[in-house]
Design a protein around this motif. Structure first.
Motif, short mmCIF file in Angstrom:
data_model
loop_
_atom_site.label_atom_id
_atom_site.label_comp_id
_atom_site.label_asym_id
_atom_site.label_seq_id
_atom_site.Cartn_x
_atom_site.Cartn_y
_atom_site.Cartn_z
N PRO A 5 49.80 -3.89 30.31
CA PRO A 5 49.69 -2.58 29.66
C PRO A 5 50.56 -2.52 28.40
N ILE A 6 50.04 -1.89 27.37
CA ILE A 6 50.76 -1.77 26.10
C ILE A 6 51.51 -0.44 26.08
N VAL A 7 52.76 -0.50 25.68
CA VAL A 7 53.60 0.68 25.50
C VAL A 7 53.05 1.45 24.30
N ARG A 8 52.80 2.74 24.46
CA ARG A 8 52.22 3.56 23.39
C ARG A 8 53.29 4.39 22.68
N TYR A 9 53.13 4.51 21.37
CA TYR A 9 53.98 5.39 20.58
C TYR A 9 53.77 6.81 21.12
N PRO A 10 54.80 7.62 21.31
CA PRO A 10 56.18 7.53 20.86
C PRO A 10 57.17 7.05 21.93
N ALA A 15 61.77 2.05 20.09
CA ALA A 15 62.87 2.29 19.15
C ALA A 15 64.14 1.55 19.55
N MET A 16 64.06 0.72 20.58
CA MET A 16 65.25 0.00 21.05
C MET A 16 65.24 -1.44 20.54
N PRO A 17 66.34 -1.92 19.99
CA PRO A 17 66.40 -3.33 19.58
C PRO A 17 66.23 -4.25 20.80
N ALA A 18 65.45 -5.30 20.62
CA ALA A 18 65.21 -6.26 21.70
C ALA A 18 66.36 -7.24 21.83
N ARG A 19 66.58 -7.72 23.04
CA ARG A 19 67.65 -8.69 23.32
C ARG A 19 67.20 -10.11 22.95
N PRO A 20 68.14 -10.95 22.50
CA PRO A 20 67.80 -12.35 22.21
C PRO A 20 67.37 -13.09 23.49
N VAL A 92 49.36 -2.18 17.81
CA VAL A 92 48.68 -2.11 19.10
C VAL A 92 49.22 -0.94 19.92
N SER A 93 50.42 -0.45 19.57
CA SER A 93 51.02 0.69 20.27
C SER A 93 50.58 2.03 19.71
N MET A 94 49.79 2.00 18.64
CA MET A 94 49.29 3.22 18.01
C MET A 94 47.87 2.94 17.51
N LYS A 158 48.33 13.31 13.71
CA LYS A 158 47.02 12.74 14.02
C LYS A 158 47.04 12.08 15.40
N VAL A 159 48.11 11.36 15.72
CA VAL A 159 48.25 10.73 17.04
C VAL A 159 48.29 11.80 18.13
N GLU A 160 49.08 12.85 17.89
CA GLU A 160 49.18 13.94 18.87
C GLU A 160 47.82 14.60 19.09
#
Length: 169
Positions: A5-10, A15-20, A92-94, A158-160
């Motif tokens: 499943p793809i995480v959808r905006y918002p 908005a979280m930085p990904a870990r290495p 892909v999230s929007m 528009k997304v809303e």
């Protein structure tokens, strides 16, 4: 390989930085394979682990059949040209939403492959745009944040509106 499943905006995870990535193992290879299948099903040309809710610095791009899919682990931009280009972007999230974004025309990135070997790549045009777009996402910067406030607010409305329309009885 699994389509995830793809995480959808918002969703705030975007908005979280990904870990290495620190473990270069079968789990990483499985994640990369799942990202590829999920991206193809979306459909899209680029995807990050955060797009499927996994906070790791992994990107998969598939820009053409000749080069095929490529996986970038822990990518970062080493150099960006002063020349800028405009390119229509989306996520892909929007789905169904896109707009013109200004990006550097050329970039050089450093990354690791699935075995942990450090690599470097210079790119221009679409590939350079994709590198910048996906690395922004890994840093917690969703692509619409590169737009003017007015354009961003218009797209969010528009997304809303689209999401209200799809949930109507």
């Amino acid at each position: 390989m699994t389509i995830r499943p793809i995480v959808r905006y918002p969703d705030r995870r975007l908005a979280m930085p990904a870990r290495p990535v620190t473990a270069f193992d079968d789990g990483l290879r499985e994640l990369a394979a799942d990202l590829l299948e999920t991206m193809r099903a979306a459909p899209g040309i680029g995807i990050t682990a955060p797009h499927i809710g996994v906070s790791l610095r992994v990107v998969v791009l598939e820009l053409d059949a000749k080069t095929g899919p490529q996986t970038y682990v822990n990518p970062h931009i080493e150099w960006a040209s002063p020349e800028m280009i405009m390119h229509r972007e989306g996520s892909v999230s929007m789905p169904g939403i896109n707009d013109e974004v200004q990006r550097h025309a050329r970039v050089r990135i450093s990354y690791q492959d699935l075995d942990g070997t450090t690599q470097s790549e210079e790119s221009d045009g679409l590939r350079a745009v994709c590198h910048q777009h996906e690395i922004d996402q890994l840093d917690g910067l969703f692509w619409i944040q590169r737009l003017s406030r007015l354009k961003r607010e218009r797209l969010v409305r528009k997304v809303e509106k689209m999401s209200r329309g799809s949930s109507a009885p």
